[in-house]
Write a protein that holds these residues in place. Structure first.
Motif, mmCIF file in Angstrom:
data_model
loop_
_atom_site.group_PDB
_atom_site.id
_atom_site.type_symbol
_atom_site.label_atom_id
_atom_site.label_comp_id
_atom_site.label_asym_id
_atom_site.label_seq_id
_atom_site.Cartn_x
_atom_site.Cartn_y
_atom_site.Cartn_z
ATOM 1 N N LYS A 77 -7.095 -4.338 -0.401
ATOM 2 C CA LYS A 77 -8.430 -4.032 -0.932
ATOM 3 C C LYS A 77 -9.495 -4.766 -0.127
ATOM 4 O O LYS A 77 -10.541 -4.199 0.182
ATOM 5 N N ASP A 78 -9.217 -6.032 0.230
ATOM 6 C CA ASP A 78 -10.162 -6.799 1.047
ATOM 7 C C ASP A 78 -10.401 -6.107 2.393
ATOM 8 O O ASP A 78 -11.543 -6.025 2.866
ATOM 9 N N LEU A 79 -9.324 -5.614 3.017
ATOM 10 C CA LEU A 79 -9.468 -4.916 4.304
ATOM 11 C C LEU A 79 -10.304 -3.650 4.150
ATOM 12 O O LEU A 79 -11.150 -3.346 4.991
ATOM 13 N N ASP A 99 -12.547 -3.098 1.839
ATOM 14 C CA ASP A 99 -13.933 -3.507 1.579
ATOM 15 C C ASP A 99 -14.647 -3.869 2.882
ATOM 16 O O ASP A 99 -15.817 -3.527 3.080
ATOM 17 N N LEU A 100 -13.939 -4.556 3.783
ATOM 18 C CA LEU A 100 -14.530 -4.893 5.080
ATOM 19 C C LEU A 100 -14.864 -3.630 5.878
ATOM 20 O O LEU A 100 -15.904 -3.556 6.528
ATOM 21 N N GLN A 156 0.832 -1.196 0.000
ATOM 22 C CA GLN A 156 0.000 0.000 0.000
ATOM 23 C C GLN A 156 0.870 1.250 0.000
ATOM 24 O O GLN A 156 0.580 2.224 -0.704
ATOM 25 N N LYS A 164 -4.179 -6.921 -3.180
ATOM 26 C CA LYS A 164 -5.496 -7.582 -3.100
ATOM 27 C C LYS A 164 -5.955 -7.673 -1.649
ATOM 28 O O LYS A 164 -7.110 -7.403 -1.331
ATOM 29 N N LYS A 165 -5.023 -8.017 -0.761
ATOM 30 C CA LYS A 165 -5.373 -8.140 0.650
ATOM 31 C C LYS A 165 -5.753 -6.790 1.236
ATOM 32 O O LYS A 165 -6.671 -6.693 2.048
ATOM 33 N N ASP A 219 -0.088 -9.821 -4.251
ATOM 34 C CA ASP A 219 -1.024 -10.325 -3.257
ATOM 35 C C ASP A 219 -1.303 -9.290 -2.170
ATOM 36 O O ASP A 219 -2.387 -9.226 -1.624
#
Length: 165
Positions: free
Chosen positions: A115-117, A119-120, A74, A112-113, A109
């Motif tokens: 982005k997942d955080l 999104d949560l 990031q 992507k991780k 990776d």
């Protein structure tokens, strides 16, 4: 360490951490490029010393290798965003950008991780539909948590093997 050297420090940590630079000559050249970039941004301005560091403070809490990949990916993206709006005709800007793009490509990776955080964090937990789905998944989530916890305990309880060199 002064506020002016934080960007060099963070960039050095990122590059060394991912094995991009083992050669101190390359880091020395990069330091020269970053010094020129500091001049471009007038980073010796008094407001740079105000408040806490932007990135280095965040790195303290991320201790595991995979965790660091997430936060460092990031940070690399944020540096690239800064450099997008700078004069690309300058050799030092191009060199720093190239090195950062190389690092970014080695961290797919992590992005992507992250982005997942994010999104949560955006989930509306007061939404009844989301609450229902979350409750529906609770057992599976707890199962994963127990599996993770058990594997960590197993790793810790295994005796350290000594090298018989």
């Amino acid at each position: 360490m002064t506020c002016q050297t934080y960007s060099l420090f963070v960039l050095s940590v990122i590059m060394i951490y991912f094995g991009r630079f083992g050669n101190s000559l390359i880091l020395a050249q990069l330091q020269n490029d970053i010094d020129q970039l500091k001049a471009d941004f007038n980073s010796s301005h008094s407001d740079v010393a105000d408040g806490e560091p932007i990135f280095t403070e965040k790195l303290i809490n991320w201790t595991e290798r995979n965790e660091k990949r997430i936060i460092l990916s990031q940070i690399v993206s944020m540096y690239l965003e800064i450099l997008e709006n700078t004069d690309k005709s300058k050799a030092h800007v191009r060199h720093i950008s190239e090195e950062l793009y190389t690092l970014k490509n080695s961290l797919p990776d992590g992005l992507k991780k992250m982005k997942d955080l994010m999104d949560l964090a955006k989930l509306q937990m007061n939404d009844l539909k989301i609450q229902r789905k979350a409750v529906n998944e609770l057992f599976s989530v707890l199962q994963k948590l127990v599996e993770t916890s058990t594997s960590l305990k197993r790793k810790r309880s295994q005796p350290q093997r000594r090298c018989k060199c």
